[in-house]
Motif scaffolding. Structure first.
Motif, PDB file in Angstrom:
ATOM      1  N   GLN A 140      13.634   4.188   9.154  1.00  0.00           N
ATOM      2  CA  GLN A 140      13.523   4.409   6.982  1.00  0.00           C
ATOM      3  C   GLN A 140      12.751   3.073   6.861  1.00  0.00           C
ATOM      4  OE1 GLN A 140      17.785   3.000   5.047  1.00  0.00           O
ATOM      5  NE2 GLN A 140      18.063   3.098   7.654  1.00  0.00           N
ATOM      6  N   ILE A 141      11.106   3.955   7.095  1.00  0.00           N
ATOM      7  CA  ILE A 141       9.936   3.249   6.380  1.00  0.00           C
ATOM      8  C   ILE A 141      10.095   2.662   5.423  1.00  0.00           C
ATOM      9  CG2 ILE A 141       7.863   3.395   7.437  1.00  0.00           C
ATOM     10  CD1 ILE A 141       8.552   5.202   9.168  1.00  0.00           C
ATOM     11  N   PRO A 142       9.682   3.863   4.224  1.00  0.00           N
ATOM     12  CA  PRO A 142       9.625   3.877   3.110  1.00  0.00           C
ATOM     13  C   PRO A 142       9.924   2.007   2.301  1.00  0.00           C
ATOM     14  CG  PRO A 142       9.028   5.738   3.036  1.00  0.00           C
ATOM     15  CD  PRO A 142      10.112   5.164   3.796  1.00  0.00           C
ATOM     16  N   GLY A 147      -3.746   5.474   7.665  1.00  0.00           N
ATOM     17  CA  GLY A 147      -1.991   5.220   6.682  1.00  0.00           C
ATOM     18  C   GLY A 147      -1.323   3.515   7.139  1.00  0.00           C
ATOM     19  N   VAL A 148      -0.489   3.657   6.784  1.00  0.00           N
ATOM     20  CA  VAL A 148      -0.196   1.847   6.551  1.00  0.00           C
ATOM     21  C   VAL A 148       0.257   1.581   7.435  1.00  0.00           C
ATOM     22  CG1 VAL A 148       2.005   1.217   5.124  1.00  0.00           C
ATOM     23  CG2 VAL A 148       1.571   2.520   3.545  1.00  0.00           C
ATOM     24  N   SER A 149       0.307   0.253   7.660  1.00  0.00           N
ATOM     25  CA  SER A 149       0.034  -0.269   9.055  1.00  0.00           C
ATOM     26  C   SER A 149       1.288  -0.388   9.368  1.00  0.00           C
ATOM     27  CB  SER A 149      -0.312  -1.691   9.114  1.00  0.00           C
ATOM     28  OG  SER A 149      -1.660  -1.134   8.703  1.00  0.00           O
ATOM     29  N   ILE A 150       2.003   0.793   9.681  1.00  0.00           N
ATOM     30  CA  ILE A 150       4.306   0.597  10.122  1.00  0.00           C
ATOM     31  C   ILE A 150       4.437  -0.541  11.416  1.00  0.00           C
ATOM     32  CG2 ILE A 150       6.073   1.930  10.279  1.00  0.00           C
ATOM     33  CD1 ILE A 150       4.336   4.019   9.028  1.00  0.00           C
ATOM     34  N   GLY A 151       2.976   0.149  12.547  1.00  0.00           N
ATOM     35  CA  GLY A 151       3.619  -0.079  13.592  1.00  0.00           C
ATOM     36  C   GLY A 151       3.520  -2.021  13.644  1.00  0.00           C
ATOM     37  N   GLY A 191      -0.305   8.366  11.425  1.00  0.00           N
ATOM     38  CA  GLY A 191      -0.592   9.450  11.839  1.00  0.00           C
ATOM     39  C   GLY A 191      -0.024  10.834  10.152  1.00  0.00           C
ATOM     40  N   ASP A 192       1.067  10.351  10.320  1.00  0.00           N
ATOM     41  CA  ASP A 192       1.838  11.507   9.356  1.00  0.00           C
ATOM     42  C   ASP A 192       1.228  11.278   7.836  1.00  0.00           C
ATOM     43  OD1 ASP A 192       2.148  13.444  10.526  1.00  0.00           O
ATOM     44  OD2 ASP A 192       4.264  13.326  10.976  1.00  0.00           O
ATOM     45  N   CYS A 193       1.625   9.700   7.415  1.00  0.00           N
ATOM     46  CA  CYS A 193       1.143   8.715   6.870  1.00  0.00           C
ATOM     47  C   CYS A 193       0.257   9.586   5.647  1.00  0.00           C
ATOM     48  CB  CYS A 193       1.287   7.526   6.151  1.00  0.00           C
ATOM     49  SG  CYS A 193       0.552   6.575   5.471  1.00  0.00           S
ATOM     50  N   THR A 194       0.141   9.199   4.098  1.00  0.00           N
ATOM     51  CA  THR A 194      -0.302  10.242   3.430  1.00  0.00           C
ATOM     52  C   THR A 194      -1.637   9.969   3.009  1.00  0.00           C
ATOM     53  OG1 THR A 194       1.930  10.365   1.694  1.00  0.00           O
ATOM     54  CG2 THR A 194       0.110  10.954   0.805  1.00  0.00           C
ATOM     55  N   LEU A 195      -1.595   8.162   3.350  1.00  0.00           N
ATOM     56  CA  LEU A 195      -3.136   8.034   3.438  1.00  0.00           C
ATOM     57  C   LEU A 195      -3.987   7.609   4.758  1.00  0.00           C
ATOM     58  CD1 LEU A 195      -1.919   4.957   1.592  1.00  0.00           C
ATOM     59  CD2 LEU A 195      -2.361   5.726   0.727  1.00  0.00           C
ATOM     60  N   ARG A 203       0.659  -1.553  -0.307  1.00  0.00           N
ATOM     61  CA  ARG A 203      -0.165  -0.087  -0.040  1.00  0.00           C
ATOM     62  C   ARG A 203       0.966   1.219   0.191  1.00  0.00           C
ATOM     63  NH1 ARG A 203      -3.438   0.743   4.579  1.00  0.00           N
ATOM     64  NH2 ARG A 203      -4.527   2.312   3.782  1.00  0.00           N
ATOM     65  N   CYS A 204       1.600   1.038   0.228  1.00  0.00           N
ATOM     66  CA  CYS A 204       2.864   2.441   0.864  1.00  0.00           C
ATOM     67  C   CYS A 204       3.502   3.347  -0.832  1.00  0.00           C
ATOM     68  CB  CYS A 204       4.034   2.112   1.170  1.00  0.00           C
ATOM     69  SG  CYS A 204       5.617   3.151   0.993  1.00  0.00           S
ATOM     70  N   LEU A 205       2.676   4.361  -1.245  1.00  0.00           N
ATOM     71  CA  LEU A 205       3.322   4.858  -2.173  1.00  0.00           C
ATOM     72  C   LEU A 205       4.494   5.739  -2.727  1.00  0.00           C
ATOM     73  CD1 LEU A 205      -0.007   7.310  -1.722  1.00  0.00           C
ATOM     74  CD2 LEU A 205       0.386   5.444  -2.705  1.00  0.00           C
ATOM     75  N   GLU A 206       5.608   4.621  -1.235  1.00  0.00           N
ATOM     76  CA  GLU A 206       6.812   5.747  -1.434  1.00  0.00           C
ATOM     77  C   GLU A 206       7.027   6.765  -2.071  1.00  0.00           C
ATOM     78  OE1 GLU A 206       8.608   3.468  -4.543  1.00  0.00           O
ATOM     79  OE2 GLU A 206       9.378   1.526  -2.595  1.00  0.00           O
ATOM     80  N   CYS A 207       5.884   7.243  -1.307  1.00  0.00           N
ATOM     81  CA  CYS A 207       6.054   9.306  -1.158  1.00  0.00           C
ATOM     82  C   CYS A 207       7.547  10.177  -1.033  1.00  0.00           C
ATOM     83  CB  CYS A 207       5.188   9.890   0.258  1.00  0.00           C
ATOM     84  SG  CYS A 207       3.366   9.250   0.825  1.00  0.00           S
ATOM     85  N   GLN A 256       8.319  11.958   2.275  1.00  0.00           N
ATOM     86  CA  GLN A 256       8.342  11.167   3.339  1.00  0.00           C
ATOM     87  C   GLN A 256       7.623  11.415   4.506  1.00  0.00           C
ATOM     88  OE1 GLN A 256      12.502   8.861   3.881  1.00  0.00           O
ATOM     89  NE2 GLN A 256      12.481   7.588   2.630  1.00  0.00           N
ATOM     90  N   PRO A 257       6.560  11.989   4.852  1.00  0.00           N
ATOM     91  CA  PRO A 257       5.932  12.240   5.860  1.00  0.00           C
ATOM     92  C   PRO A 257       6.063  11.041   6.682  1.00  0.00           C
ATOM     93  CG  PRO A 257       4.606  11.830   4.667  1.00  0.00           C
ATOM     94  CD  PRO A 257       5.997  11.818   3.422  1.00  0.00           C
ATOM     95  N   CYS A 258       5.604   9.752   6.429  1.00  0.00           N
ATOM     96  CA  CYS A 258       6.673   9.131   8.194  1.00  0.00           C
ATOM     97  C   CYS A 258       7.020   9.098   8.293  1.00  0.00           C
ATOM     98  CB  CYS A 258       5.438   7.569   7.294  1.00  0.00           C
ATOM     99  SG  CYS A 258       6.611   7.595   6.370  1.00  0.00           S
ATOM    100  N   VAL A 259       8.620   9.353   7.929  1.00  0.00           N
ATOM    101  CA  VAL A 259       9.668   9.007   8.234  1.00  0.00           C
ATOM    102  C   VAL A 259       9.851  10.347   9.838  1.00  0.00           C
ATOM    103  CG1 VAL A 259      12.097   8.876   8.193  1.00  0.00           C
ATOM    104  CG2 VAL A 259      10.796   7.562   6.778  1.00  0.00           C
ATOM    105  N   PHE A 283      12.376  -0.323   4.566  1.00  0.00           N
ATOM    106  CA  PHE A 283      11.570  -1.604   4.911  1.00  0.00           C
ATOM    107  C   PHE A 283      10.411  -1.985   4.407  1.00  0.00           C
ATOM    108  CE2 PHE A 283       9.026  -0.673   8.874  1.00  0.00           C
ATOM    109  CZ  PHE A 283       8.687  -1.162   8.602  1.00  0.00           C
ATOM    110  N   LEU A 284       9.030  -1.796   4.186  1.00  0.00           N
ATOM    111  CA  LEU A 284       8.151  -1.961   3.618  1.00  0.00           C
ATOM    112  C   LEU A 284       8.957  -2.332   2.346  1.00  0.00           C
ATOM    113  CD1 LEU A 284       5.335   1.660   4.362  1.00  0.00           C
ATOM    114  CD2 LEU A 284       6.227  -1.117   6.035  1.00  0.00           C
ATOM    115  N   ASP A 285       9.452  -1.943   1.613  1.00  0.00           N
ATOM    116  CA  ASP A 285      10.015  -2.084   0.400  1.00  0.00           C
ATOM    117  C   ASP A 285      10.671  -3.789   0.065  1.00  0.00           C
ATOM    118  OD1 ASP A 285      10.234  -2.619  -2.196  1.00  0.00           O
ATOM    119  OD2 ASP A 285      12.557  -1.618  -2.286  1.00  0.00           O
TER     120      ASP A 285
HETATM  121  S1  SF4 Z   1       4.150   8.239   4.173  1.00  0.00           S
HETATM  122 FE1  SF4 Z   1       3.097   6.359   4.013  1.00  0.00          FE
HETATM  123  S2  SF4 Z   1       2.747   6.636   2.416  1.00  0.00           S
HETATM  124 FE2  SF4 Z   1       3.691   7.613   1.811  1.00  0.00          FE
HETATM  125  S3  SF4 Z   1       6.097   6.590   1.964  1.00  0.00           S
HETATM  126 FE3  SF4 Z   1       5.155   6.685   4.140  1.00  0.00          FE
HETATM  127  S4  SF4 Z   1       4.240   4.562   4.521  1.00  0.00           S
HETATM  128 FE4  SF4 Z   1       3.981   4.892   2.242  1.00  0.00          FE
END
Ligand code: SF4
Ligand SMILES: Cc1cc2nc3c(=O)[nH]c(=O)nc-3n(C[C@H](O)[C@H](O)[C@H](O)COP(=O)(O)OP(=O)(O)OC[C@H]3O[C@@H](n4cnc5c(N)ncnc54)[C@H](O)[C@@H]3O)c2cc1C
Ligand SMILES: Cc1cc2nc3c(=O)[nH]c(=O)nc-3n(C[C@H](O)[C@H](O)[C@H](O)COP(=O)(O)OP(=O)(O)OC[C@H]3O[C@@H](n4cnc5c(N)ncnc54)[C@H](O)[C@@H]3O)c2cc1C
Ligand code: SF4
Ligand code: FES
Lengths: 290, 483
Positions: free
Chosen positions: B69-71, B121-125, B111-115, B51-55, B58-61, B73-75
């Motif tokens: 390094q969220i995106p 948000g992407v279930s980062i936790g 909370g800061d994830c674009t989605l 689901r991560c859009l690889e913004c 990187q507001p999540c970071v 590790f999601l990759d």
């Molecule tokens: S903000 Fe959300 S969608 Fe964007 S890179 Fe981070 S985890 Fe992925």
């Protein structure tokens, strides 16, 4: 190894002397401080007063009464075995000053626990009188050791079988009758004895310190179970005490809070006793615990 | 970042529904102490990571206090490289199995994830937890090769998340690290406060063991200030880190607090967790079940206490003076508490605790309404006159916050503290005393696990610079050298 038992003996009925290997604690111990012991892996953290220590030998001594599960577990341990955990010294050391004549009074485990106090007061240049309260003659102990560091020992027995008949207050009367002026007093023993002792010194206007033995969990100021009201202020016995002004302590609260877990303590004691006696098998026990 | 292989378009990614964490049934779990969320399956994890859009920004970071390094590790998760993902996270966060479970994600990374707003948000936790659990359960945790000994000695006081971080970072630099802990288990709040059903103690143990295997000397039941003096540590060690936490319980100063049946949250939770009171009488420390337990407060600590009370078999009520939106606890915990049948008395404040024969029998409360915003920007609750009422209860747990652990600080008269008793530090977490750093709750006041770890990391870098004679991080000297 820290926590190894060197001596564990009954000195008089139901009072035991425990000597542990604990060099780090011995090195830092000061009069009035306590330690906590966890007897075994399932055990509680139980506080005991440091009653003697030897820096060179790296040992500490406590006196304990078998009162419930934890102390029953202790009595079962043999020299060579170890307690699960021993931590300390904890609590603020007793303020030792030159007052003139100091009375140190002990009851039950206090007969053992007053030794470092008597010694320190003596070394500070005081005349030290020890008053030992016991139900009857044969449960008086530690006299010899105390005599090395005191000017006088007065024994008070409830049944009058030795010394003064009655309680601390009767001993106080004997002192006052002979014109002895006491400048400072300090009592260690069961709560009831400490309360009555504080009441007894009050009419004479003698400053009185008691070493409170409230319930405790961590002993580091973290849980608040040991809270007491002293002169209207909440204090934690483990970090603000255990010494407090006996005339300022709210004794009703001390008593009430000590009864907080009476039902559970009895249950635990019976449960453990049954287990020791083999009445509860290992499996039955886990079912019962749920 | 390498180009992703799955070739999905943004639209396709957004169309993937947010993963639903499997959970223990609410009825069943209300009477056991096992963990509530069961963890994602590998398939769920891979799907969710897509689901991560690889913004680009990187507001999540930026939302993560330590910048995991969220995106990236999601990759790796998307490619099924779970162990690699876990190791990547550990470069910035040494306890992902813990933070994945306890971080207030809705206020931070997620909370800061674009989605977040539109799709959740992407279930980062949950993913952080997944990869950390996967690594722990499925791979041989590698002990890094012993670095060359530096000949320097570091003492860490307190084994909470901040102390663990400092120890973990500095052992890798070849220093001799000794960690002192007052209690008989290492982990700080992670072992004595947060209950088993939210953070299995097994996980904390594994992390502590990992440090021990790397050579950290863990000295349990050593109360610094009592068992050992600070001066002795300063003589023996080249640097000292203070991470003793904010464990001093606050009482409310209302009538009846001395009664039996009134606990601080610390006492209640310590009995439950560290002393295993819920296994009484198998374990000796009792934690008597209440018929009705009222927990005062609205934070994570209050939720934990209320949920423990429920599990011991009684009714359980949260009494909180503000409104539901203002509950400071993690959203998930509030939700779980509600599911487990915990009653919420919001906009309600206790006035006194009522006793009989020294025991709690009830509590008098007053209803509140929201007035003007206060310093914290939240609308201030004000009592509604004449709205007093009584709740029948036999236990009251006070969970209105905590103060700095005083034991050690009392023995350090020269240490600079602020007016609330917390230690003053500079931006590298150095105190005013040479060789002494501090961080975590003892500096910030009760905060979060990840902030305590973040502080530990900053201090560790500064200690490392100090021990190796490098300029302090963030100083002009250091920046010159770096450029
Ligand atoms: S903000 Fe959300 S969608 Fe964007 S890179 Fe981070 S985890 Fe992925
Ligand atoms: C600072 C401090 C120093 C102490 N020093 C000593 C010591 O040197 N020697 C010693 O024998 N004891 C000492 N005590 C008391 C000791 O810690 C308790 O007796 C202990 O709880 C017994 O544990 P248990 O599990 O065997 O009994 P529990 O199951 O805890 O108690 C059994 C019975 O004893 C009563 N009881 C519980 N706590 C106390 C207490 N603190 N005092 C008196 N009765 C109590 C209970 O109400 C119950 O009826 C001290 C306590 C404190 C706080
Ligand atoms: C019940 C509860 C639930 C929580 N839930 C969450 C949550 O869901 N999410 C979240 O992010 N945060 C949560 N928190 C907050 C979080 O746990 C803390 O912010 C964090 O643990 C602080 O870490 P620390 O390392 O500063 O100190 P602590 O974790 O408090 O550790 C300090 C350690 O130092 C030891 N110590 C103290 N004095 C001495 C001394 N003199 N000598 C030796 N050792 C000493 C203590 O025994 C303790 O083990 C919760 C807190 C509690 C109490
Ligand atoms: S450490 Fe916490 S805030 Fe940071 S990414 Fe992990 S869960 Fe989110
Ligand atoms: S025993 Fe916990 S605060 Fe004193």
């Amino acid at each position: 190894m820290t926590g190894k038992i060197l001596v564990n003996e009954q000195v008089v009925p139901n009072v035991h002397r425990l000597v542990l290997d604990a060099p780090m604690i011995a090195r830092r111990a000061q009069p009035g401080q306590f330690i906590m012991i966890i007897p075994d892996a399932e055990g509680e953290r139980v506080p005991f007063t440091l009653s003697d220590w030897d820096i060179e030998a790296g040992t500490i001594t406590i006196y304990y009464q078998e009162a419930g599960v934890s102390t029953m577990k202790l009595t079962a341990l043999k020299p060579g075995e170890s307690v699960h955990v021993v931590v300390g010294p904890l609590g603020r050391p007793t303020k030792i000053e030159k007052h003139g004549t100091v009375l140190v009074g002990g009851g039950c485990y206090g007969l053992g626990a007053i030794y470092p106090l008597a010694k320190a007061f003596k070394e500070a240049g005081n005349k030290v009188i020890a008053m030992l309260e016991a139900r009857t003659t044969y449960i008086v102990y530690n006299e010899e050791r105390l005599s090395e560091v005191t000017d006088e020992i007065i024994v008070v027995t409830a049944d009058g079988s030795r010394g003064v008949r009655g309680h601390i207050k009767d001993g106080m009367k004997v002192l006052s009758d002979r014109g002895e002026k006491i400048d400072h007093s300090h009592f260690v023993g069961c709560t009831f004895m400490m309360m009555l002792s504080a009441e007894a010194t009050k009419p004479y206007g003698i400053p009185t310190i008691v070493s409170l033995n409230t319930l405790m969990v961590d002993g580091t100021g973290m849980c608040g179970v040991c809270r007491v009201l002293v002169d209207g202020n909440t204090k934690f016995a483990c970090v603000d005490g255990p010494d407090f002004d006996g005339h300022m302590v709210n004794w009703d609260m001390v008593f009430a809070r000590k009864r907080g877990y009476e039902g559970e303590e009895n249950l635990a004691y019976q449960f453990h006793k049954c287990r020791v006696d083999g009445a509860i098998s290992q499996n039955a026990k886990s079912q019962e615990a749920v | 970042m390498s180009k992703r292989r799955d070739g999905l378009t943004a639209k396709e990614r957004m169309a993937i529904p947010r993963a639903k964490m499997p959970e223990q049934d609410a009825q069943a779990r209300a009477s056991n102490f096992e963990e509530v969320p069961l963890g994602l399956t590998p398939e769920q994890a891979m799907e969710e990571s897509k689901r991560c859009l690889e913004c680009r920004k990187q507001p999540c970071v930026h939302g993560c206090p330590v910048g995991v390094q969220i995106p990236e590790f999601l990759d790796l998760v998307g490619q099924g490289k779970f162990v690699e993902a876990a190791r990547l996270i550990k470069e910035t966060n040494i306890l992902p199995a813990v933070t994945g479970r306890v971080c207030p994600q809705e206020d931070q990374c997620e909370g800061d994830c674009t989605l977040f707003k539109k799709y959740g948000g992407v279930s980062i936790g949950a993913l952080e937890r997944f990869v950390a659990d996967y690594e722990r359960n499925n791979s041989i945790v590698e002990i890094p090769p012993k670095p060359k000994p530096s000949g320097k000695k570091v003492a860490v006081i307190g084994s909470g998340p901040s102390g663990l971080t400092v120890a973990g970072d500095l052992i890798l630099e070849g220093h001799e690290v000794t960690m002192f802990e007052a209690l008989h288990e290492a982990g700080g709040v992670l072992v004595y406060g947060i209950p088993e059903f939210r953070l299995p103690k097994e996980i904390v143990k594994a992390e502590v063991n990992y440090l021990a295997k790397q050579g950290v000397d863990i000295q349990l039941h050593k109360v610094v200030g009592m068992s050992i003096a600070m001066n002795e540590l300063l003589e023996e060690y080249d640097s000292v880190y203070i991470g003793v936490g904010a464990g001093l319980p606050t009482f409310m100063r209302i009538k009846g607090e001395e009664l039996n049946g009134v606990f601080s949250a610390n006492e209640y939770l310590t009995r439950a967790n560290l002393m295993k009171g819920y296994l009484f009488p198998e374990y000796d420390s009792p934690l008597p079940p209440g018929k009705h337990t009222c927990v005062i407060g609205g934070g994570n600590v209050a939720m934990d206490a209320a949920r423990v009370a429920r599990r011991l078999g009684g009714e359980s009520t949260i009494v909180y003076r503000r409104a539901r939106e203002q509950l400071p606890a993690r959203g998930e915990e509030v939700h779980h508490a509600e599911e487990e049948g915990i009653d919420f008395q919001l906009l309600t404040n206790p006035v006194r605790i009522i006793g009989q024969d020294g025991k709690v029998v009830g509590m008098e409360c007053i209803r509140m309404e929201l007035g003007e915003p206060d310093d914290s920007g939240r609308r201030r609750p004000i009592p509604i006159e004449g709205s007093n009422f009584e709740i029948e209860c036999d236990q009251v747990v006070i969970s209105i916050g905590a103060g700095p652990n005083p034991l050690l600080i009392q023995t350090m008269p020269d240490l600079e503290i602020n007016r609330w008793g917390y230690i003053e530090v500079d931006k590298n977490n150095r105190t005013n005393i040479e060789k002494v750093w501090a961080g975590g709750d003892i500096v910030t006041g009760a905060a979060t696990v990840i902030l305590a770890m973040g502080a530990g990391r900053i201090a560790a870098r500064s200690i490392q610079a100090y021990l190796t004679g490098q300029p302090q991080p963030g100083t002009e000297e250091q920046q010159e050298e770096a450029s």
